[in-house]
Design an enzyme around this catalytic site. Structure first.
Site, PDB file in Angstrom:
ATOM      1  N   LEU A   1       0.216  -1.587   1.206  1.00  0.00           N
ATOM      2  CA  LEU A   1       0.939  -0.542   1.913  1.00  0.00           C
ATOM      3  C   LEU A   1       2.428  -0.883   1.829  1.00  0.00           C
ATOM      4  O   LEU A   1       2.791  -2.064   1.825  1.00  0.00           O
ATOM      5  CB  LEU A   1       0.512  -0.463   3.387  1.00  0.00           C
ATOM      6  CG  LEU A   1      -0.943  -0.075   3.682  1.00  0.00           C
ATOM      7  CD1 LEU A   1      -1.209  -0.172   5.183  1.00  0.00           C
ATOM      8  CD2 LEU A   1      -1.248   1.324   3.175  1.00  0.00           C
ATOM      9  N   ASP A   2       3.276   0.130   1.788  1.00  0.00           N
ATOM     10  CA  ASP A   2       4.713  -0.125   1.783  1.00  0.00           C
ATOM     11  C   ASP A   2       5.123  -0.853   3.055  1.00  0.00           C
ATOM     12  O   ASP A   2       4.449  -0.768   4.090  1.00  0.00           O
ATOM     13  CB  ASP A   2       5.489   1.196   1.686  1.00  0.00           C
ATOM     14  CG  ASP A   2       5.245   1.923   0.380  1.00  0.00           C
ATOM     15  OD1 ASP A   2       4.838   1.267  -0.596  1.00  0.00           O
ATOM     16  OD2 ASP A   2       5.451   3.155   0.344  1.00  0.00           O
ATOM     17  N   LYS A   3       6.242  -1.539   2.984  1.00  0.00           N
ATOM     18  CA  LYS A   3       6.731  -2.340   4.114  1.00  0.00           C
ATOM     19  C   LYS A   3       6.726  -1.557   5.427  1.00  0.00           C
ATOM     20  O   LYS A   3       6.274  -2.059   6.465  1.00  0.00           O
ATOM     21  CB  LYS A   3       8.144  -2.839   3.811  1.00  0.00           C
ATOM     22  CG  LYS A   3       8.805  -3.574   4.966  1.00  0.00           C
ATOM     23  CD  LYS A   3      10.237  -3.960   4.628  1.00  0.00           C
ATOM     24  CE  LYS A   3      10.913  -4.616   5.812  1.00  0.00           C
ATOM     25  NZ  LYS A   3      12.330  -4.973   5.516  1.00  0.00           N
TER      26      LYS A   3
ATOM     27  N   ARG B   1       4.792   9.581  -0.618  1.00  0.00           N
ATOM     28  CA  ARG B   1       6.225   9.813  -0.419  1.00  0.00           C
ATOM     29  C   ARG B   1       6.821  10.601  -1.589  1.00  0.00           C
ATOM     30  O   ARG B   1       7.601  11.540  -1.385  1.00  0.00           O
ATOM     31  CB  ARG B   1       6.931   8.466  -0.247  1.00  0.00           C
ATOM     32  CG  ARG B   1       6.432   7.687   0.962  1.00  0.00           C
ATOM     33  CD  ARG B   1       6.866   6.232   0.929  1.00  0.00           C
ATOM     34  NE  ARG B   1       8.309   6.107   1.033  1.00  0.00           N
ATOM     35  CZ  ARG B   1       8.957   4.951   0.897  1.00  0.00           C
ATOM     36  NH1 ARG B   1       8.284   3.838   0.620  1.00  0.00           N
ATOM     37  NH2 ARG B   1      10.269   4.913   1.012  1.00  0.00           N
TER      38      ARG B   1
END
Length: 329
Positions: free
Chosen positions: A140-142, A241
């Site tokens: 998962l992104d930060k 995104r």
């Protein structure tokens, strides 16, 4: 420490849409957890082969080939265990399911050599030192919150990775977008690295990039925003995104894909403040479904929205009550 190295053995099938690219470029995408230079070294050493044959890094592949990585990762090149708090929602002998908070990087990399989920996993589960990437199957992104699965042994990792590749693992996300959607749909658009900004991804021209499919449905329309539920078929970097920005509905708070901050017209002071205080992309991995790699049982988990995202929604719902139903907009 008696064990000074870890054996890595992984197989990947080259997707046909990646054909006509260099061997090292394709391998770097398919084995994304290892650096490009390490991949090139393994190719030159014959540790990464194509259909059982050695190839040069610059050789072009056509798609459909089987890549076999059979290498050894020296212990001194591994990452360090660190006492990092992890929210474990489920664990057994084969898998661990985590609920990742915002601000925590999953895997060490350039600029973040430590302090990641991986470092915390090695501290809490020392046996993961013998599993590639400490058992991490997907990232998962930060600043994206929510559920991710970790394998506790190589067999489990292989089976879970196969579920990702054949798209049978179910992952759903809750997101708040800028703008009011009229309805749900599907974004079927390939994604590749942005040609100018290397920290970004982008929808690629026809015939290029990697196959990427996102399904989305509207949960609630607000005055200037939309709450959506996204289901992934594929799992490309920044996929949701990129795709929602591509169709004109970037995520609230997204520093990379929302462009310059556009304050909506007629917004209440409360919503305006909530938007300014929200410092990350409004994205949460709230649902995970998979077939257990040992028992073959279909399992699923849900994670409640984190406090910051719930507070933002509460303010938007309060605004909705003042101005009527979202269906009136």
């Amino acid at each position: 420490m008696t064990d000074t190295s870890d054996s890595i053995k992984e197989t990947k099938i080259v997707p046909f849409e990646m054909g006509n690219k260099r061997f090292d470029q394709i391998a770097a995408e398919l084995f994304a957890d290892f650096s490009r230079s390490r991949i090139q070294t393994w190719i030159k050493e014959g540790r990464l082969t194509v259909d059982g044959q050695t190839k040069k890094t610059k050789d072009k592949l056509v798609g459909g080939e089987t890549l076999l990585l059979d290498a050894v990762l020296e212990q001194e090149e591994r990452w360090q265990a660190e006492p990092i708090e992890l929210d474990v929602v489920y664990q057994d002998d084969d898998i661990i399911v985590l609920n990742k908070p915002a601000g925590l990087v999953v895997h060490p990399g350039a600029g973040t050599p430590s302090g990641t989920v991986l470092n915390g996993l090695l501290h809490r589960y020392p046996e993961l030192a013998s599993v590639p990437r400490a058992g991490i199957v997907h990232r998962l992104d930060k600043d994206t919150t929510g559920l991710m699965v970790v394998a506790r042994n190589l067999q489990a990792q292989t089976k879970l990775s196969a579920q990702l590749q054949d798209r049978s693992m179910g992952r759903e996300y809750t997101a708040i977008c800028m703008g009011t959607m009229t309805g749900g749909g599907v974004v079927d658009a390939p994604i590749d690295r942005h040609p100018k900004h290397r920290t970004k991804m982008a929808v690629a021209p026809e015939g290029m990039g990697r196959d990427s499919v996102t399904h989305y449905r509207v949960e609630q329309r607000f005055r200037n925003h939309t709450l959506v539920r996204c289901k992934l078929e594929t799992g490309r970097t920044h996929q949701i995104r990129v795709h929602l920005s591509h169709i004109g509905y970037p995520l609230v708070g997204d520093p990379l894909y929302a462009g310059r901050s556009r304050l909506p017209k007629g917004v209440t002071a409360e919503v305006l403040k909530a938007l300014k205080d929200f410092k990350r992309q409004a994205l949460h991995a709230g649902y995970l479904e998979l077939v257990h790699p040992a028992s073959d049982e279909l399992m699923n988990w849900e994670a409640d929205l984190p406090d910051d995202l719930q507070q933002l929604l509460d303010v938007m719902y309060a605004e909705l009550e003042l101005y009527g139903s979202g269906d009136d907009f």
